[in-house]
Write a protein that holds these residues in place. Structure first.
Motif, PDB file in Angstrom:
ATOM      1  N   ASP A  63     168.986   7.264   1.076  1.00 50.47           N
ATOM      2  CA  ASP A  63     167.679   7.907   0.930  1.00 50.47           C
ATOM      3  C   ASP A  63     166.885   7.993   2.234  1.00 50.47           C
ATOM      4  O   ASP A  63     165.725   8.400   2.223  1.00 50.47           O
ATOM      5  N   VAL A  98     163.130   9.758   2.825  1.00 58.28           N
ATOM      6  CA  VAL A  98     161.966   8.979   3.268  1.00 58.28           C
ATOM      7  C   VAL A  98     161.428   9.524   4.579  1.00 58.28           C
ATOM      8  O   VAL A  98     160.215   9.718   4.736  1.00 58.28           O
ATOM      9  N   HIS A 152     163.705  -1.380   5.985  1.00 58.75           N
ATOM     10  CA  HIS A 152     163.222  -1.553   4.621  1.00 58.75           C
ATOM     11  C   HIS A 152     164.212  -1.075   3.557  1.00 58.75           C
ATOM     12  O   HIS A 152     164.079  -1.441   2.401  1.00 58.75           O
ATOM     13  N   THR A 173     165.984   3.716  -2.654  1.00 58.83           N
ATOM     14  CA  THR A 173     166.552   2.398  -2.927  1.00 58.83           C
ATOM     15  C   THR A 173     167.657   2.002  -1.952  1.00 58.83           C
ATOM     16  O   THR A 173     167.910   0.824  -1.762  1.00 58.83           O
ATOM     17  N   GLN A 189     156.424   1.694   3.855  1.00 59.29           N
ATOM     18  CA  GLN A 189     156.631   1.022   2.557  1.00 59.29           C
ATOM     19  C   GLN A 189     156.072   1.841   1.403  1.00 59.29           C
ATOM     20  O   GLN A 189     156.724   1.994   0.367  1.00 59.29           O
ATOM     21  N   SER A 190     154.874   2.382   1.578  1.00 59.83           N
ATOM     22  CA  SER A 190     154.287   3.179   0.494  1.00 59.83           C
ATOM     23  C   SER A 190     155.087   4.461   0.259  1.00 59.83           C
ATOM     24  O   SER A 190     155.262   4.893  -0.881  1.00 59.83           O
ATOM     25  N   THR A 191     155.599   5.053   1.327  1.00 65.36           N
ATOM     26  CA  THR A 191     156.400   6.275   1.183  1.00 65.36           C
ATOM     27  C   THR A 191     157.729   5.979   0.482  1.00 65.36           C
ATOM     28  O   THR A 191     158.175   6.772  -0.342  1.00 65.36           O
ATOM     29  N   ILE A 192     158.319   4.846   0.797  1.00 63.61           N
ATOM     30  CA  ILE A 192     159.567   4.459   0.131  1.00 63.61           C
ATOM     31  C   ILE A 192     159.332   4.347  -1.371  1.00 63.61           C
ATOM     32  O   ILE A 192     160.135   4.812  -2.175  1.00 63.61           O
ATOM     33  N   GLN A 193     158.199   3.779  -1.752  1.00 62.14           N
ATOM     34  CA  GLN A 193     157.872   3.659  -3.180  1.00 62.14           C
ATOM     35  C   GLN A 193     157.584   5.027  -3.792  1.00 62.14           C
ATOM     36  O   GLN A 193     157.985   5.307  -4.909  1.00 62.14           O
ATOM     37  N   GLU A 194     156.893   5.879  -3.051  1.00 61.66           N
ATOM     38  CA  GLU A 194     156.551   7.223  -3.548  1.00 61.66           C
ATOM     39  C   GLU A 194     157.795   8.034  -3.887  1.00 61.66           C
ATOM     40  O   GLU A 194     157.826   8.729  -4.898  1.00 61.66           O
ATOM     41  N   ASN A 213     160.784   6.828  -4.402  1.00 59.75           N
ATOM     42  CA  ASN A 213     161.734   5.987  -5.153  1.00 59.75           C
ATOM     43  C   ASN A 213     163.053   5.788  -4.403  1.00 59.75           C
ATOM     44  O   ASN A 213     164.130   5.915  -4.981  1.00 59.75           O
TER      45      ASN A 213
END
Length: 148
Positions: free
Chosen positions: A118, A122, A146, A114, A105-110, A112
């Motif tokens: 992607d 990721v 996710h 969507t 989850q944190s890597t997906i946010q890092e 970006n």
């Protein structure tokens, strides 16, 4: 303690105990490490390179185990399960599902991310973080979950 030192100590213990299976697996890992060292032209491998080799050996056995189970070769399944258990003693502690989920989850946010487009981005960011501590297919499933 370096992996090679640990392997040498465990090899001596296996010889004293006359544990042929453990001895065989340790010798195989040492040979793989030496072959990789020669191939790369180095005297000593880094921890990361050692971990890569261990992961490769473990993955090969897991793939073979799956094939032998589907072919009904119970005699070989038992031997491979023993080898996998021995190899896992040298691997770093595996991450729990919750820990993996948090990293994904944190890597997906890092990065970006969507959409499913992607996934590659990721995965390439997550894999170095969890090297040797989680199975790639498990991580891939979490990333796909996710990014839905």
């Amino acid at each position: 303690m370096a992996l090679l030192e640990q392997l040498n100590q465990d090899m001596k213990q296996a010889m004293k105990k006359k544990d042929k299976e453990t001895l065989s697996v340790i010798r195989m890992v040492k040979a793989s490490l030496q072959n990789e060292s020669i191939k790369l032209g180095k005297d000593a491998l880094s921890e990361d390179e050692e971990l890569t080799i261990l992961s490769r050996e473990l993955k090969q056995r897991k793939d073979s185990l799956h094939e032998f189970k589907s072919a009904g070769r119970d005699d070989l399944v038992e031997k491979l399960e023993t080898e996998i258990n021995i190899l896992q003693e040298y691997m770093p502690k595996q991450l729990t599902n919750d820990e993996l989920e948090a990293i994904v989850q944190s890597t997906i946010q890092e990065v970006n991310a969507t959409s499913k487009k992607d996934i590659g981005k990721v995965m390439s960011a997550v894999m170095p973080k969890v090297k040797g501590k989680a199975d790639g297919s498990q991580i891939n499933k979490l990333v796909q979950k996710h990014l839905n």
